[in-house]
Scaffold this motif. Structure first.
Motif, PDB file in Angstrom:
ATOM      1  N   ALA A   1      -1.696   5.560   2.838  1.00  0.00           N
ATOM      2  CA  ALA A   1      -2.108   6.952   2.701  1.00  0.00           C
ATOM      3  C   ALA A   1      -2.383   7.242   1.236  1.00  0.00           C
ATOM      4  O   ALA A   1      -1.815   6.596   0.344  1.00  0.00           O
ATOM      5  CB  ALA A   1      -1.035   7.897   3.248  1.00  0.00           C
ATOM      6  N   ILE A   2      -3.254   8.223   1.015  1.00  0.00           N
ATOM      7  CA  ILE A   2      -3.590   8.606  -0.357  1.00  0.00           C
ATOM      8  C   ILE A   2      -3.654  10.114  -0.434  1.00  0.00           C
ATOM      9  O   ILE A   2      -4.176  10.780   0.473  1.00  0.00           O
ATOM     10  CB  ILE A   2      -4.922   7.946  -0.799  1.00  0.00           C
ATOM     11  CG1 ILE A   2      -5.157   8.158  -2.294  1.00  0.00           C
ATOM     12  CG2 ILE A   2      -6.102   8.435   0.024  1.00  0.00           C
ATOM     13  CD1 ILE A   2      -6.266   7.255  -2.867  1.00  0.00           C
ATOM     14  N   SER A   3      -3.082  10.661  -1.480  1.00  0.00           N
ATOM     15  CA  SER A   3      -3.066  12.108  -1.665  1.00  0.00           C
ATOM     16  C   SER A   3      -4.345  12.571  -2.357  1.00  0.00           C
ATOM     17  O   SER A   3      -5.176  11.757  -2.799  1.00  0.00           O
ATOM     18  CB  SER A   3      -1.855  12.507  -2.510  1.00  0.00           C
ATOM     19  OG  SER A   3      -2.048  12.110  -3.858  1.00  0.00           O
ATOM     20  N   ARG A   4      -4.480  13.864  -2.501  1.00  0.00           N
ATOM     21  CA  ARG A   4      -5.651  14.416  -3.194  1.00  0.00           C
ATOM     22  C   ARG A   4      -5.694  13.982  -4.648  1.00  0.00           C
ATOM     23  O   ARG A   4      -6.771  13.880  -5.237  1.00  0.00           O
ATOM     24  CB  ARG A   4      -5.648  15.941  -3.095  1.00  0.00           C
ATOM     25  CG  ARG A   4      -4.409  16.598  -3.603  1.00  0.00           C
ATOM     26  CD  ARG A   4      -4.392  18.105  -3.351  1.00  0.00           C
ATOM     27  NE  ARG A   4      -5.061  18.835  -4.408  1.00  0.00           N
ATOM     28  CZ  ARG A   4      -5.226  20.154  -4.397  1.00  0.00           C
ATOM     29  NH1 ARG A   4      -4.807  20.868  -3.372  1.00  0.00           N
ATOM     30  NH2 ARG A   4      -5.834  20.761  -5.396  1.00  0.00           N
ATOM     31  N   SER A   5      -4.540  13.728  -5.216  1.00  0.00           N
ATOM     32  CA  SER A   5      -4.478  13.333  -6.619  1.00  0.00           C
ATOM     33  C   SER A   5      -4.574  11.823  -6.814  1.00  0.00           C
ATOM     34  O   SER A   5      -4.620  11.355  -7.950  1.00  0.00           O
ATOM     35  CB  SER A   5      -3.175  13.836  -7.247  1.00  0.00           C
ATOM     36  OG  SER A   5      -2.061  13.190  -6.657  1.00  0.00           O
ATOM     37  N   GLY A   6      -4.581  11.084  -5.702  1.00  0.00           N
ATOM     38  CA  GLY A   6      -4.695   9.635  -5.808  1.00  0.00           C
ATOM     39  C   GLY A   6      -3.391   8.882  -5.681  1.00  0.00           C
ATOM     40  O   GLY A   6      -3.376   7.646  -5.785  1.00  0.00           O
ATOM     41  N   SER A   7      -2.300   9.605  -5.454  1.00  0.00           N
ATOM     42  CA  SER A   7      -1.031   8.907  -5.209  1.00  0.00           C
ATOM     43  C   SER A   7      -1.131   8.163  -3.885  1.00  0.00           C
ATOM     44  O   SER A   7      -1.740   8.652  -2.941  1.00  0.00           O
ATOM     45  CB  SER A   7       0.125   9.900  -5.162  1.00  0.00           C
ATOM     46  OG  SER A   7       0.248  10.575  -6.395  1.00  0.00           O
ATOM     47  N   THR A   8      -0.505   6.992  -3.843  1.00  0.00           N
ATOM     48  CA  THR A   8      -0.665   6.147  -2.656  1.00  0.00           C
ATOM     49  C   THR A   8       0.671   5.785  -2.021  1.00  0.00           C
ATOM     50  O   THR A   8       1.734   5.818  -2.669  1.00  0.00           O
ATOM     51  CB  THR A   8      -1.406   4.846  -3.006  1.00  0.00           C
ATOM     52  OG1 THR A   8      -0.686   4.159  -4.044  1.00  0.00           O
ATOM     53  CG2 THR A   8      -2.816   5.139  -3.472  1.00  0.00           C
ATOM     54  N   TYR A   9       0.575   5.430  -0.765  1.00  0.00           N
ATOM     55  CA  TYR A   9       1.719   4.953   0.015  1.00  0.00           C
ATOM     56  C   TYR A   9       1.256   3.767   0.855  1.00  0.00           C
ATOM     57  O   TYR A   9       0.126   3.754   1.350  1.00  0.00           O
ATOM     58  CB  TYR A   9       2.245   6.052   0.946  1.00  0.00           C
ATOM     59  CG  TYR A   9       3.115   5.516   2.058  1.00  0.00           C
ATOM     60  CD1 TYR A   9       2.572   5.189   3.291  1.00  0.00           C
ATOM     61  CD2 TYR A   9       4.475   5.299   1.866  1.00  0.00           C
ATOM     62  CE1 TYR A   9       3.343   4.667   4.306  1.00  0.00           C
ATOM     63  CE2 TYR A   9       5.271   4.780   2.875  1.00  0.00           C
ATOM     64  CZ  TYR A   9       4.693   4.462   4.088  1.00  0.00           C
ATOM     65  OH  TYR A   9       5.473   3.937   5.089  1.00  0.00           O
ATOM     66  N   TYR A  10       2.140   2.777   0.972  1.00  0.00           N
ATOM     67  CA  TYR A  10       1.846   1.621   1.813  1.00  0.00           C
ATOM     68  C   TYR A  10       3.047   1.314   2.696  1.00  0.00           C
ATOM     69  O   TYR A  10       4.197   1.386   2.249  1.00  0.00           O
ATOM     70  CB  TYR A  10       1.530   0.387   0.959  1.00  0.00           C
ATOM     71  CG  TYR A  10       0.302   0.547   0.103  1.00  0.00           C
ATOM     72  CD1 TYR A  10       0.414   0.956  -1.221  1.00  0.00           C
ATOM     73  CD2 TYR A  10      -0.970   0.307   0.628  1.00  0.00           C
ATOM     74  CE1 TYR A  10      -0.714   1.128  -2.011  1.00  0.00           C
ATOM     75  CE2 TYR A  10      -2.096   0.477  -0.158  1.00  0.00           C
ATOM     76  CZ  TYR A  10      -1.958   0.883  -1.472  1.00  0.00           C
ATOM     77  OH  TYR A  10      -3.082   1.056  -2.246  1.00  0.00           O
ATOM     78  N   ALA A  11       2.747   0.935   3.920  1.00  0.00           N
ATOM     79  CA  ALA A  11       3.802   0.441   4.791  1.00  0.00           C
ATOM     80  C   ALA A  11       4.298  -0.893   4.224  1.00  0.00           C
ATOM     81  O   ALA A  11       3.555  -1.608   3.543  1.00  0.00           O
ATOM     82  CB  ALA A  11       3.269   0.247   6.202  1.00  0.00           C
ATOM     83  N   ASP A  12       5.530  -1.216   4.504  1.00  0.00           N
ATOM     84  CA  ASP A  12       6.102  -2.460   3.994  1.00  0.00           C
ATOM     85  C   ASP A  12       5.267  -3.665   4.431  1.00  0.00           C
ATOM     86  O   ASP A  12       5.116  -4.633   3.679  1.00  0.00           O
ATOM     87  CB  ASP A  12       7.542  -2.624   4.479  1.00  0.00           C
ATOM     88  CG  ASP A  12       8.497  -1.676   3.780  1.00  0.00           C
ATOM     89  OD1 ASP A  12       9.608  -1.467   4.297  1.00  0.00           O
ATOM     90  OD2 ASP A  12       8.124  -1.131   2.716  1.00  0.00           O
ATOM     91  N   SER A  13       4.714  -3.603   5.629  1.00  0.00           N
ATOM     92  CA  SER A  13       3.961  -4.738   6.163  1.00  0.00           C
ATOM     93  C   SER A  13       2.617  -4.949   5.463  1.00  0.00           C
ATOM     94  O   SER A  13       2.008  -6.012   5.603  1.00  0.00           O
ATOM     95  CB  SER A  13       3.731  -4.550   7.665  1.00  0.00           C
ATOM     96  OG  SER A  13       3.014  -3.355   7.906  1.00  0.00           O
TER      97      SER A  13
END
Length: 127
Positions: free
Chosen positions: A52-64
């Motif tokens: 996932a990515i926020s409007r500001s460009g922060s990101t999230y990734y699943a562990d996999s």
């Protein structure tokens, strides 16, 4: 608002694919406020968050997917990308993108709390 996910296909394990999520029906300014997520659903399994990515460009990734997938956005093109490297057979799934206009600047939305969903693009990774 429409989201179109494309770029899926058949690829051998270890190779790469880049998925795109094109957003239409919104102005460029509105897209800049969009948070976008990528999800996938494998046969017989529940849908899961990939990145996932926020409007500001922060990101999230699943562990996999951490360390193998990269999510990015091009606000000028109103498109979010998912670069998938070192693909594994377990990455085989239908991939969906989803978007939401975020009024406040918040972090990436990691749940399915999105307002708009694309139709999905199929990724098959062969051994």
């Amino acid at each position: 608002v429409q989201l179109q996910a494309y770029g899926g296909g058949l690829v051998q394990a270890g190779n790469s694919l880049r998925l795109s999520c094109a957003v239409s029906g919104v102005s460029g300014g509105t897209f800049c406020r969009f948070a976008v997520g990528w999800f996938r659903q494998a046969p017989g399994k529940e849908r899961e968050t990939v990145a996932a990515i926020s409007r500001s460009g922060s990101t999230y990734y699943a562990d996999s997917t951490k360390g193998r997938f990269t999510i990015s956005r091009d606000n000028a093109k109103k498109t979010v990308y998912l670069q998938m490297d070192s693909l594994k057979t377990e990455d085989t799934a239908v991939y969906y993108c989803a978007g939401r206009n975020t009024i406040l600047s918040v972090g990436p939305i990691t749940t399915e709390d999105y307002h708009y969903w694309g139709q999905g693009t199929e990724v098959t990774v062969s051994s």
